[in-house]
Write a protein that holds these residues in place. Structure first.
Motif, PDB file in Angstrom:
ATOM      1  N   UNK A   1      -4.205  -0.092  28.425  1.00 31.23           N
ATOM      2  CA  UNK A   1      -3.250  -0.485  27.548  1.00 31.23           C
ATOM      3  C   UNK A   1      -3.238  -0.068  26.442  1.00 31.23           C
ATOM      4  N   UNK A   2      -4.120  -0.330  25.225  1.00 34.27           N
ATOM      5  CA  UNK A   2      -4.190  -0.179  23.880  1.00 34.27           C
ATOM      6  C   UNK A   2      -5.018   1.351  23.710  1.00 34.27           C
TER       7      UNK A   2
ATOM      8  N   UNK B   1      -4.023   2.824  19.887  1.00 31.25           N
ATOM      9  CA  UNK B   1      -4.704   1.635  18.964  1.00 31.25           C
ATOM     10  C   UNK B   1      -3.937   0.190  18.837  1.00 31.25           C
ATOM     11  N   UNK B   2      -4.136  -1.424  18.957  1.00 31.13           N
ATOM     12  CA  UNK B   2      -3.364  -2.354  18.810  1.00 31.13           C
ATOM     13  C   UNK B   2      -1.838  -1.727  18.363  1.00 31.13           C
ATOM     14  N   UNK B   3      -1.524  -1.814  17.037  1.00 35.08           N
ATOM     15  CA  UNK B   3      -0.437  -1.560  16.684  1.00 35.08           C
ATOM     16  C   UNK B   3       0.541  -0.738  16.677  1.00 35.08           C
ATOM     17  N   UNK B   4      -0.271  -0.076  18.059  1.00 38.69           N
ATOM     18  CA  UNK B   4       1.003   0.651  18.241  1.00 38.69           C
ATOM     19  C   UNK B   4       0.851   0.806  19.710  1.00 38.69           C
ATOM     20  N   UNK B   5       1.303  -0.569  20.667  1.00 37.81           N
ATOM     21  CA  UNK B   5       1.162  -1.082  21.551  1.00 37.81           C
ATOM     22  C   UNK B   5       2.603  -1.368  21.764  1.00 37.81           C
ATOM     23  N   UNK B   6       3.135  -1.885  21.314  1.00 40.74           N
ATOM     24  CA  UNK B   6       4.963  -2.815  21.267  1.00 40.74           C
ATOM     25  C   UNK B   6       5.510  -1.962  21.114  1.00 40.74           C
TER      26      UNK B   6
ATOM     27  N   UNK C   1       2.512  -7.542  22.233  1.00 37.99           N
ATOM     28  CA  UNK C   1       1.523  -8.217  22.625  1.00 37.99           C
ATOM     29  C   UNK C   1       1.102  -9.464  23.320  1.00 37.99           C
ATOM     30  N   UNK C   2       2.118 -10.277  23.340  1.00 41.16           N
ATOM     31  CA  UNK C   2       1.988 -11.730  23.317  1.00 41.16           C
ATOM     32  C   UNK C   2       2.241 -11.505  24.936  1.00 41.16           C
ATOM     33  N   UNK C   3       3.205 -10.275  25.106  1.00 41.52           N
ATOM     34  CA  UNK C   3       3.718 -10.530  26.254  1.00 41.52           C
ATOM     35  C   UNK C   3       2.788  -9.738  27.219  1.00 41.52           C
ATOM     36  N   UNK C   4       2.070  -8.546  26.886  1.00 42.86           N
ATOM     37  CA  UNK C   4       1.311  -7.902  27.719  1.00 42.86           C
ATOM     38  C   UNK C   4      -0.089  -9.065  27.775  1.00 42.86           C
TER      39      UNK C   4
ATOM     40  N   UNK D   1      -9.744  -4.432  10.394  1.00 43.43           N
ATOM     41  CA  UNK D   1     -10.237  -2.966  11.076  1.00 43.43           C
ATOM     42  C   UNK D   1      -9.763  -2.221  11.539  1.00 43.43           C
ATOM     43  N   UNK D   2      -8.744  -2.558  12.547  1.00 45.02           N
ATOM     44  CA  UNK D   2      -8.013  -2.101  13.488  1.00 45.02           C
ATOM     45  C   UNK D   2      -6.765  -1.888  13.637  1.00 45.02           C
ATOM     46  N   UNK D   3      -5.931  -3.118  12.426  1.00 46.78           N
ATOM     47  CA  UNK D   3      -4.602  -2.965  12.541  1.00 46.78           C
ATOM     48  C   UNK D   3      -4.233  -2.643  11.072  1.00 46.78           C
TER      49      UNK D   3
END
Length: 80
Positions: A17-18, A23-28, A35-38, A66-68
């Motif tokens: 999903x990421x 990326x992790x900041x585009x998952x919401x 992210x917490x629900x995922x 670095x990733x966010x």
């Protein structure tokens, strides 16, 4: 990251999903995809105030920053 803290199947799904989101900041994309629900779907035993900090500790704050980049900017502003 996450091995042992999140079941393997859930971790695989989260990584997919990421990657799909870019990326992790585009998952919401709303309340049900936060992210917490995922994380809760990946691991029904997930506790935001316990598992979340353990995941950050395992990855290391520098890896998270670095990733966010948006979170990193907020973090740097908080520290200044």
């Amino acid at each position: 990251m996450g091995e042992g803290l999140i079941p393997a199947r859930g971790l695989t799904r989260l990584r997919r999903e990421i990657a799909r989101a870019g990326g992790p900041e585009r998952i919401d994309h709303g309340p049900s995809t936060a992210p917490s629900k995922r994380l809760l779907r990946a691991d029904p035993g997930y506790l935001k105030t316990v598992t979340g900090p353990l995941l950050v500790a395992e990855a290391g704050l520098s890896a998270v920053l670095a990733r966010c980049p948006t979170f990193a900017a907020w973090w740097e502003d908080l520290l200044s």
